[in-house]
Design an enzyme around this catalytic site. Structure first.
Site, short mmCIF file in Angstrom:
data_model
loop_
_atom_site.label_atom_id
_atom_site.label_comp_id
_atom_site.label_asym_id
_atom_site.label_seq_id
_atom_site.Cartn_x
_atom_site.Cartn_y
_atom_site.Cartn_z
N ARG A 132 -18.01 -24.44 -11.08
CA ARG A 132 -17.84 -23.53 -9.95
C ARG A 132 -16.64 -22.59 -10.15
NH1 ARG A 132 -19.90 -20.35 -7.85
NH2 ARG A 132 -21.70 -21.67 -8.19
N LYS A 148 -5.75 -1.49 -3.86
CA LYS A 148 -6.51 -2.22 -2.82
C LYS A 148 -7.26 -3.38 -3.45
CE LYS A 148 -6.77 1.75 0.26
NZ LYS A 148 -7.60 2.72 0.99
N LYS A 193 4.37 9.98 -0.89
CA LYS A 193 3.48 10.19 0.26
C LYS A 193 4.24 10.86 1.40
CE LYS A 193 0.45 6.32 -0.82
NZ LYS A 193 -0.39 5.25 -0.28
N GLU A 246 1.07 13.14 -3.15
CA GLU A 246 -0.14 13.28 -2.33
C GLU A 246 0.08 14.45 -1.39
OE1 GLU A 246 -1.45 9.49 -0.50
OE2 GLU A 246 -1.62 10.63 1.36
N ASP A 304 -6.00 14.30 -1.13
CA ASP A 304 -6.46 13.15 -0.37
C ASP A 304 -7.35 13.59 0.80
OD1 ASP A 304 -6.59 10.41 0.13
OD2 ASP A 304 -5.03 10.55 1.66
#
Lengths: 286, 286, 286, 286, 286, 286
Positions: free
Chosen positions: C104, C139, C171, C201, C222
């Site tokens: 597993r 992410k 940012k 950005e 973005d």
């Protein structure tokens, strides 16, 4: 930049350092001779005749917190500050036995990190008038890279890549494996994360031409004479204004000024982190 | 004693050192430029003009084993050996990318440990004719005490206590807390494991008398002039043949001979571990 | 690049994964029902109708080595390969109870990593004809970033920065704190290691002008419409050929082609690592 | 049950997750651009059109505590709650650089755990009217089993065994090794801790008869058609009222209702933890 | 069941145990007195007059592998075997200094685990004729639960739940919080993983009636007289054949037989793991 | 000495102990039955008829802090105190579910450590009138040496060396390897840190003479009859007043008095740590 190193960044190092001083039975002298938890006062002073730059003061706090939350520390200086001989850097209050347990581990950090900051600062003072940055290398002590490179910042220095993972540096073996300077640069540009610059170490003027042709972001001139360096700088600047030029090899406090005069941007110096002598600090009880 | 440091003793340190060089994406230069696992040959040489003593060679093996079991190493020297300039210390065979990953971390151990061994050896050469031992202190770099103190042995030095846990050293704060020199010695003798000797640091001749009266096993003469040291040695030897006498403070390569002449047994020197400059080693591919 | 993940890079993750499946008494079913260590044969097959790309096969080996050195594995495929439905990826020999313990945990790695490789590959197939790279983001799932970003490479994708430490991304909050786009770029250029590129950005065309003026190395567009993107690309290319242009936000398999047509260089896609469904693999005994 | 996950249960996971985002130099963008520790305000909102169920909110607090004790968080929702699009789940106050460091790691937990809770909830809504429980499996991501199975609870689901150690599940290999269904059940009953139930996976009606004869506590019907399931349920209920009947294999949102109608007690679904897409959350500064 | 404990299950415990014996300078006696790596022969013998049962022999192998791969061990017995006085359990070959380092740590495991196996075996011999199982409890030494409960198996005993996580045991505080025996059983049945049995501790015959009504899987009779136990067994068996009945409290080698006669199924005994005296083993060089 | 064990000394042990009780789903009984965090009151009492000495009370506090900071503890006794039957040692306030989680782990420490303290105290009461110290050995349970040796101090005992690293003990194998008693003592004296005493185990009167001649600091008489011991003591005292004489082997509560009468200084007893039965403590809710 505020010159602090956060606790979560180094807590494992701190625990390891405390632990190597207090395995087994712990502090066998103090535990039998100082049985109570009455509050004493102490302070740490710098005992270096001149040129000392402080680094690592936060770490003393983290060590004391770890050993005994009853200890409190008041800062009299800050990381990055120049210290006079016999200048106090902090006042400490807490149980004497706890302060004695924290003493050597705290001083070991501060004396070593301030040693690096102080040596860095001597290089920086020579290079700064030429607009040249003094950078560290990966020639650090095992497990101490984070604190040693932080100490370089405290001394006014500049950080090179941290490790193999956050910067590309193409050396002769990479060139040989890739089949040439241009092939190496092109291959790495295609594959490596686009967020890092591509640096290449060149050993002669033929390789230099190819590095320029390949549009390397950073060119490292390794172990060149100041004369050759000046010549290389002229060639590079004539073709690619933006390229960062780094000098490396055979750099010391005597050769530095001549290197800076060649027009390079950055000088990287292994000795900052591998050979800085400790600065003398002492913890005194009142 | 065979001068080896066993793998299980330092495996966590080795893993930590590898890890700080290869977080995140690992070696981003080599992984894209050296795609195959063909076997290359390389070697490590010492590039120090003179006086280098080797320490840390086993560690190179352990690092290579950790990074790639395909790497093999053949020793050309041993820890504790004196090295000539440009002398090779080992031959290495394995995949080039793996050797490059292991290079800096291995050299960082060897250059630092050999630095300590070499500096220690300079002190030892002065002290040995007098039958005096050169000992280290707890003034080590965080997390590196085990390897640094091993390096002192490689240089011919002698180990003092490792930490607070394996030796008693009564200092002024302990004396104050216990209510006097005799009280401190007696209290510690009653309580501490009977397997450790009792050492006391004395600051004047009054304390010296009390330390002798209390039958301290080791008396540390801290920051005394050679004249006072000689006087103290005479007093101690007159009463207690067996007491070990240790000198400490203001010891360097210039002052050492005079200190040795006073008849003390051991000199402890913080600089061995806190200020030894690195020895220059280089890994070269064939 | 050979697509392998070295054991030392993920051994702690492997130990953690084994451990969460076998705390306490371990495998309470097998230990009482399969008492001997006779050798069985098994294999792992892919049960995905189409489009599966393999990732994580080495990890199965490391897990088996950890659980029982008597298990041996023979590869029938490689990381990065496209798999047919019911195609076998490896043969396994070893004690049945040990294979059942490893089953597993091994499949959990392979099904998840192949899920990411497979989804990445679907994006790559659309973008490749336009010469556009598909990049991952931060992410990722906690503790799994290294294997997830490796899986992106297996699928033909490209890695963005690994974390906050190996790439600069300015940012809106950074711009506000620094007092403007130009101020932010200049400040970061002075301070940050010269080995990393500077990415910013931008949210509108005013900021775009300033980013170009500040000579940002990478400009991230973005959440722009394809029309605005195309316009931005034209402005940038007119002034600075070398700037890398990255698109981000609202990217999926339907919108991707239009984005690629705008002339950008890189598209970063969070879904590669945060929302890829698992690929179905099964371990069968013979 | 209060839906909280205690800090001591996941602190190592949190430290690992922070660490993979901030190795080496840490957050190289913020540390040079946001030099002060002034307090900013921010909040986290859900950006999912519909059907989102929250999970992991406590973890954001633990991450922030670890990074900077100056951050404080006020909850606007709770784990297990249904969220509207653009609904705020918490308010955050603290130094902007610290919040930026905590942002991605916190969101990575919340988006993944809420993804699992939300998908679970879709299955639960279908199964609940039939009194059927939706259970998870061991098909989880490495190292994340604890948080993923907690997220299943937040979505209204039910936990199956955590690992190999806290529940018996006899499969075909165990049956073969033991020499038959009855032999396997009897052997395990004699040996295994009497505190766990005995579950057996059966592949046909012959095995079903033996499993009933052996008085298995739980019978798993694996990959059966709904018709066969209904038949099996009837047979079991006719002989042993108390046996728990679990369905598994080929379960999705379309097939679930038919499975629930067969009268089984529990449906276990691997997709809950191996293929749930992330829910979109965003941290915004005020 | 083969009585072995796999290396990966206890490697951290082994490393910790070695480490607490060899911090700092390691084995300071052997390293200076036994300088070579010549191969010596040694063996371990049991020095217990009678009744000793072996447990922990594999662990000696793992310890030796960790300290020096040059050590090899040949088994003369197996875990679970009864030992005669002066019977040898294994032969050892390897460097004398390495064997001396491994000696005490190995013996500490074997003497402690065999102590538990031997005491367990004395209880088992009394209970076995009545078909009653002797089970352990959670009253173990910190960090040693895995090896102590394995030792119970070696002595012929039976394992109760490992910890709080793999078995339900409802006690008086749970009953009070839930509002009654029936409420507690029903609430736990609804929520807890369906893979574990539900055990309840009852303090009188009123609670017993409710526990039977609630269909508890296991009923624990705590601190009852044998007479009351017999009465309780009769009541339970009259209503629910399958219920497992466990006796606990005030169990020792004198009271055990009377308890077994009452018809209960399992007796749990804390003393097996909290108060077993060590069995004497000795390592001898040839 | 204040009898406390500091949190940083044992935090890893505490975390490990909590973890082995609460892997996987944690406390599956309490989490579903005690859903709120209302504050309950409880206390711990000693249930030993007589002769109990307390050890480990601080550890209960550290465990509770780790599990839930809402728990508070008020001490009613101190480590080292003699306890009456049914005497309370502390009051506890906090959420009932949290107290239940902390209960068994806390009691496991206290019952084991108090077991050692109590057994030690029985030996101490016999030896004290003769001015003889009772010392522990390295025959401890794996990972528990620190707490077990602390418990010996709580019982009035004395600590021998902690491990192989903080005391020299020359045994027969060392003597054989060194080529004789005198050779072994001289070699170790030259090399070992001068801060530790040199102890030698002698097996007959010939070795005794050599040990005296070599000026061993401590002579261990192993497995001698009281008559031989008395004879050995006389020989040693006649030549070297200061030598510490330690008796070992075949020491129990019956033989101890005769051993003490021989004039030795210290008796070391393995049973203190390897065979002390637990003291019975119980946590009760109000």
């Amino acid at each position: 930049m505020i010159k602090i190193i956060e606790k979560y960044e180094i807590i494992d190092l701190i625990k390891g350092a405390i632990s190597e001083d207090m395995e087994g039975y712990g502090d066998i002298t103090s535990k039998y001779l100082i049985p109570d938890k009455n509050i004493s006062s102490a302070y740490i002073i710098c005992k270096e005749p001149e040129g000392a730059v402080l680094s690592g003061l936060d770490i003393a706090v983290y060590i004391c917190e770890e050993i005994d939350p009853m200890i409190s520390i008041k800062f009299l200086s800050d990381d990055g500050a120049s210290l006079d001989n016999m200048e106090g850097i902090c006042d400490i209050k807490g149980p004497a036995a706890s302060i004695l347990k924290a003493e050597r581990t705290s001083l070991n950090f501060i004396q070593h990190m301030s040693g690096i900051a102080s040596l860095t600062n001597r290089f920086v003072k020579i290079a700064a008038p030429f607009g040249v940055k003094i950078a560290d290398t990966r020639k650090t002590k095992p497990m101490l890279r984070k604190v040693e490179k932080y100490a370089v910042l405290c001394g006014g220095g500049h950080n090179h890549r941290f490790g193999l993972f956050d910067g590309v540096l193409i050396k002769d073996n990479h060139i040989a494996a890739a089949g040439g300077v241009l092939e190496a640069i092109n291959s790495i540009r295609t594959n490596v994360p686009h967020t890092v610059r591509i640096e290449i170490e060149i050993k002669d003027f033929d390789e230099l031409d190819l590095a320029i042709k390949g549009k390397a972001d950073i060119i490292m001139l390794d172990n060149m004479s100041p004369e050759d360096m000046a010549k290389a700088v002229k060639i590079i600047r004539g073709k690619q204004e933006e390229t960062i030029i780094e000098a490396s090899g055979n750099v010391n406090l005597k050769t530095l000024e001549d290197i800076c005069k060649t027009g390079i941007d950055v000088v990287s110096v292994g000795a900052l982190t591998h050979s800085a002598p400790a600065i003398d600090f002492s913890l005194e009880f009142e």
